[in-house]
Design a protein around this motif. Structure first.
Motif, PDB file in Angstrom:
ATOM      1  N   PRO A 111     -31.200 -21.629  13.865  1.00 54.61           N
ATOM      2  CA  PRO A 111     -29.800 -21.299  14.333  1.00 54.61           C
ATOM      3  C   PRO A 111     -29.432 -20.007  13.803  1.00 54.61           C
ATOM      4  N   TRP A 137     -27.593 -11.969  17.736  1.00 50.80           N
ATOM      5  CA  TRP A 137     -26.613 -11.751  18.786  1.00 50.80           C
ATOM      6  C   TRP A 137     -25.632 -11.012  18.033  1.00 50.80           C
ATOM      7  N   PRO A 156     -16.562 -11.440  19.133  1.00 47.38           N
ATOM      8  CA  PRO A 156     -15.331 -12.357  19.533  1.00 47.38           C
ATOM      9  C   PRO A 156     -15.199 -13.193  18.117  1.00 47.38           C
ATOM     10  N   ASP A 157     -13.858 -13.908  18.227  1.00 50.71           N
ATOM     11  CA  ASP A 157     -13.345 -14.644  17.387  1.00 50.71           C
ATOM     12  C   ASP A 157     -13.188 -15.942  17.680  1.00 50.71           C
ATOM     13  N   HIS A 174     -24.571 -22.096  21.277  1.00 54.26           N
ATOM     14  CA  HIS A 174     -24.222 -23.160  20.443  1.00 54.26           C
ATOM     15  C   HIS A 174     -24.529 -24.350  20.361  1.00 54.26           C
ATOM     16  N   GLY A 229     -27.398 -24.991  15.776  1.00 51.16           N
ATOM     17  CA  GLY A 229     -26.771 -24.707  14.412  1.00 51.16           C
ATOM     18  C   GLY A 229     -25.293 -25.346  14.301  1.00 51.16           C
ATOM     19  N   ARG A 230     -24.736 -24.734  13.355  1.00 43.90           N
ATOM     20  CA  ARG A 230     -23.292 -25.455  12.897  1.00 43.90           C
ATOM     21  C   ARG A 230     -22.624 -24.296  12.283  1.00 43.90           C
ATOM     22  N   HIS A 244     -20.009 -23.574   9.255  1.00 39.43           N
ATOM     23  CA  HIS A 244     -19.894 -23.683   7.828  1.00 39.43           C
ATOM     24  C   HIS A 244     -18.743 -23.340   7.257  1.00 39.43           C
ATOM     25  N   SER A 297     -17.480 -19.226   8.127  1.00 35.84           N
ATOM     26  CA  SER A 297     -16.281 -18.968   9.168  1.00 35.84           C
ATOM     27  C   SER A 297     -15.186 -19.645   8.638  1.00 35.84           C
ATOM     28  N   SER A 334     -12.852 -21.191  21.490  1.00 31.55           N
ATOM     29  CA  SER A 334     -13.469 -20.156  22.330  1.00 31.55           C
ATOM     30  C   SER A 334     -14.495 -20.893  23.278  1.00 31.55           C
TER      31      SER A 334
END
Ligand code: HEM
Length: 248
Positions: free
Chosen positions: A28, A35, A129-130, A159, A162-163, A165, A169, A204
């Motif tokens: 991930p 990206w 992006p946020d 998405h 992964g995850r 954390h 973030s 998002s």
């Protein structure tokens, strides 16, 4: 360890990446670092994009890039053994091999991206992006990269891996029940009226349901994994080449 030509270099680095994923299932974060290198592209000024600039401290310190040092550290031994591969190629190759290793589609890959030589080539903070962005802001950012609504929607399917954390973030948890498997479950989960309390949904992610066109795509990808894989592979190839300056 040197490789005789580009094809051989690609094959050897692919082998090392597979070995890495067998030992440490870090697929991930490799998708995320690639990206984040690509997603700074501005089609209007032809700046940012896949030039390996995310390796520099100044860009690593951007809020959106919190935690990406983990990926750089894991890739360092491979870069050391194969210094001929650019960082830009290494990040993008690590990502396509990660997706394939996790059961996702085979993404066509071209070697030969040139690296930004110094940190002065890093884009300013704020191009990515946020998690709190709604659809209008996400569109503005993806259109700036030269991507469209379909590409925004299908790439959000990244998405599936992964995850989040808390110490990176500020968010916590995976989007799907099998975060090391690349499938269409991200779309299945965000459509559920009753969210699974163990899984994450960012504003998002839910933004994709705000508009009838992006929502329709989410529904199609949730219903048809083959269609998701086909569209994802195409969009990811484009993402992996945004702003590339190629070695002749
Ligand atoms: C659409 C806008 C997007 C937003 C706002 C966003 C935001 C985030 C956030 C907040 C995290 C959690 C980071 C952490 O705490 O470790 C994350 C992780 C991740 N993102 Fe995104 N993302 C977006 C698009 C994408 C795209 C297009 C891809 C891939 C093509 C992607 C791939 C990933 C992956 C694989 C992770 C998991 C990393 C890990 O497990 O370490 N994201 N993203």
């Amino acid at each position: 360890m040197a490789a005789a030509n580009t094809k051989e270099l690609e094959t050897k680095v692919r082998d090392r990446l597979v070995q890495l994923y067998k030992q440490t299932p870090c697929m991930p974060i490799m998708v995320r670092i690639a990206w984040h290198d690509a997603g700074t592209y501005d089609v209007n000024t032809n700046t940012g994009g896949v030039n390996g600039s995310v390796r520099f401290d100044v860009e690593q310190k951007h809020k959106a890039n919190a935690g990406l040092k983990v990926a750089l550290d894991l890739l360092a031994p491979i870069k050391k053994d194969f210094p001929e591969i650019s960082y830009a190629d290494l990040f993008q190759l690590a990502s396509v091999v990660a997706i394939e290793y996790a059961g996702g589609p085979k993404i066509p890959f071209r070697m030969g991206r040139k690296d930004a030589e110094g940190p002065e080539k890093c884009p300013e903070e704020g191009r990515l992006p946020d998690a709190e962005h709604k659809l209008p802001q996400l569109r503005k950012i993806f259109y700036r990269m030269g991507l469209n609504d379909k590409e925004l929607t299908v790439l959000s399917g990244g998405h599936t891996l992964g995850r989040a954390h808390k110490d990176r973030s500020g968010y916590e948890g995976p989007w799907t029940k099998n975060p090391l498997v690349f499938d269409n479950s991200y779309f299945v989960e965000i459509l559920k009226e009753k969210p699974d309390p163990e899984l994450l949904r960012l504003a998002s992610d839910l933004a994709l349901l705000e508009d009838p066109n992006t929502r329709k795509l989410v529904e199609e990808y949730a219903a048809n994994k083959d269609l998701f894989f086909e569209d994802y592979a195409q969009a990811h190839k484009k993402l992996s080449e945004l702003g590339a300056v190629w070695v002749q």
